[in-house]
Write a protein that holds these residues in place. Structure first.
Motif, PDB file in Angstrom:
ATOM      1  N   ASP A 117      -2.788  18.715   1.843  1.00  0.00           N
ATOM      2  CA  ASP A 117      -2.891  19.326   0.694  1.00  0.00           C
ATOM      3  C   ASP A 117      -3.515  20.712   0.902  1.00  0.00           C
ATOM      4  O   ASP A 117      -3.261  21.748   0.405  1.00  0.00           O
ATOM      5  N   CYS A 118      -4.519  20.935   1.649  1.00  0.00           N
ATOM      6  CA  CYS A 118      -5.600  22.011   1.979  1.00  0.00           C
ATOM      7  C   CYS A 118      -4.736  23.043   2.823  1.00  0.00           C
ATOM      8  O   CYS A 118      -5.101  24.266   2.880  1.00  0.00           O
ATOM      9  N   CYS A 121      -3.541  26.457   1.897  1.00  0.00           N
ATOM     10  CA  CYS A 121      -4.016  26.755   0.620  1.00  0.00           C
ATOM     11  C   CYS A 121      -5.062  27.575   0.449  1.00  0.00           C
ATOM     12  O   CYS A 121      -5.337  28.554   0.381  1.00  0.00           O
ATOM     13  N   GLY A 122      -6.244  26.991   1.165  1.00  0.00           N
ATOM     14  CA  GLY A 122      -7.425  27.652   1.068  1.00  0.00           C
ATOM     15  C   GLY A 122      -8.291  27.998  -0.200  1.00  0.00           C
ATOM     16  O   GLY A 122      -9.097  28.665  -0.076  1.00  0.00           O
ATOM     17  N   CYS A 123      -8.015  27.448  -1.390  1.00  0.00           N
ATOM     18  CA  CYS A 123      -8.685  27.598  -2.381  1.00  0.00           C
ATOM     19  C   CYS A 123     -10.003  27.099  -2.360  1.00  0.00           C
ATOM     20  O   CYS A 123     -11.068  27.628  -2.963  1.00  0.00           O
ATOM     21  N   LEU A 124     -10.402  25.817  -1.725  1.00  0.00           N
ATOM     22  CA  LEU A 124     -11.732  25.338  -1.917  1.00  0.00           C
ATOM     23  C   LEU A 124     -12.115  25.199  -3.469  1.00  0.00           C
ATOM     24  O   LEU A 124     -13.164  25.327  -3.588  1.00  0.00           O
ATOM     25  N   SER A 128      -9.426  21.531  -8.042  1.00  0.00           N
ATOM     26  CA  SER A 128      -8.419  20.894  -7.753  1.00  0.00           C
ATOM     27  C   SER A 128      -8.479  20.464  -6.215  1.00  0.00           C
ATOM     28  O   SER A 128      -7.584  19.830  -5.842  1.00  0.00           O
ATOM     29  N   CYS A 129      -9.202  20.749  -5.253  1.00  0.00           N
ATOM     30  CA  CYS A 129      -9.284  20.388  -3.852  1.00  0.00           C
ATOM     31  C   CYS A 129     -10.160  19.146  -3.601  1.00  0.00           C
ATOM     32  O   CYS A 129     -11.367  19.245  -3.854  1.00  0.00           O
TER      33      CYS A 129
HETATM   34  S1  FES Z   1      -8.009  24.082  -0.178  1.00  0.00           S
HETATM   35 FE1  FES Z   1      -6.733  24.232  -1.758  1.00  0.00          FE
HETATM   36  S2  FES Z   1      -6.504  21.827  -2.135  1.00  0.00           S
HETATM   37 FE2  FES Z   1      -7.976  21.801  -0.473  1.00  0.00          FE
END
Ligand code: FES
Length: 155
Positions: A117-118, A121-124, A128-129
């Motif tokens: 999922d990551c 993405c990169g949101c950390l 949601s991560c």
């Molecule tokens: S970095 Fe976005 S879901 Fe894990």
């Protein structure tokens, strides 16, 4: 692999390394961790009993499946009089450790799925991560009954 004559009951560290396939440094490390033992000669050289070979084989086999040294040491210490593991000991312990190994494999599979999922993405994000917040600490602290318990404790 050099053969050791039957009449030889003690091995030097070099002989033990050559026969077991373990590096001398690994054998010293095992000894420092209490997994194997030796006696010292008058010239302060280590001598290992012949059955240390089987002990080293046991340690290395367990290590290959990822069993931590501390767990291996505990298993060895639980054997009567800390004897060298027999065929039956290994059969029993390998069965126990197989269960642990399967649990670790399942855990790694779950991590791999979360990591998928990551990727890209990169949101950390803590919200949601799953890998960024594996225990959902953020959610637990700010919602539901946990919040109520916290408030109750302060008031
Ligand atoms: S970095 Fe976005 S879901 Fe894990």
């Amino acid at each position: 692999m050099p053969q050791i004559p039957e009449k030889i009951h003690e091995l030097t560290v070099g002989q033990l390394a050559a026969r077991s396939g373990a590096a001398v440094s690994a054998l010293h490390f095992y000894e420092s961790k209490g997994l194997i033992g030796s006696r010292r000669t008058s010239g302060n050289q280590r001598r290992y009993s012949r059955d240390t070979l089987r002990r080293v084989a046991f340690i290395r086999a367990a290590q290959r499946v990822g069993i931590p040294l501390a767990t291996i040491r505990e298993a060895l210490a639980e054997l009567p009089e800390e004897r060298t593991p027999t065929r039956e000991d290994w059969a029993h312990l390998s069965e126990v450790w197989r269960t642990e190994l399967e649990e670790r494999i399942n855990q790694l599979n779950r991590l791999r799925d979360h990591l998928a999922d990551c990727i890209g993405c990169g949101c950390l994000s803590l919200e949601s991560c799953v890998l960024s917040n594996p225990d959902d600490v953020f959610g637990e602290r700010l919602t539901g009954s946990r919040l109520m318990v916290d408030r109750g404790g302060r008031g």
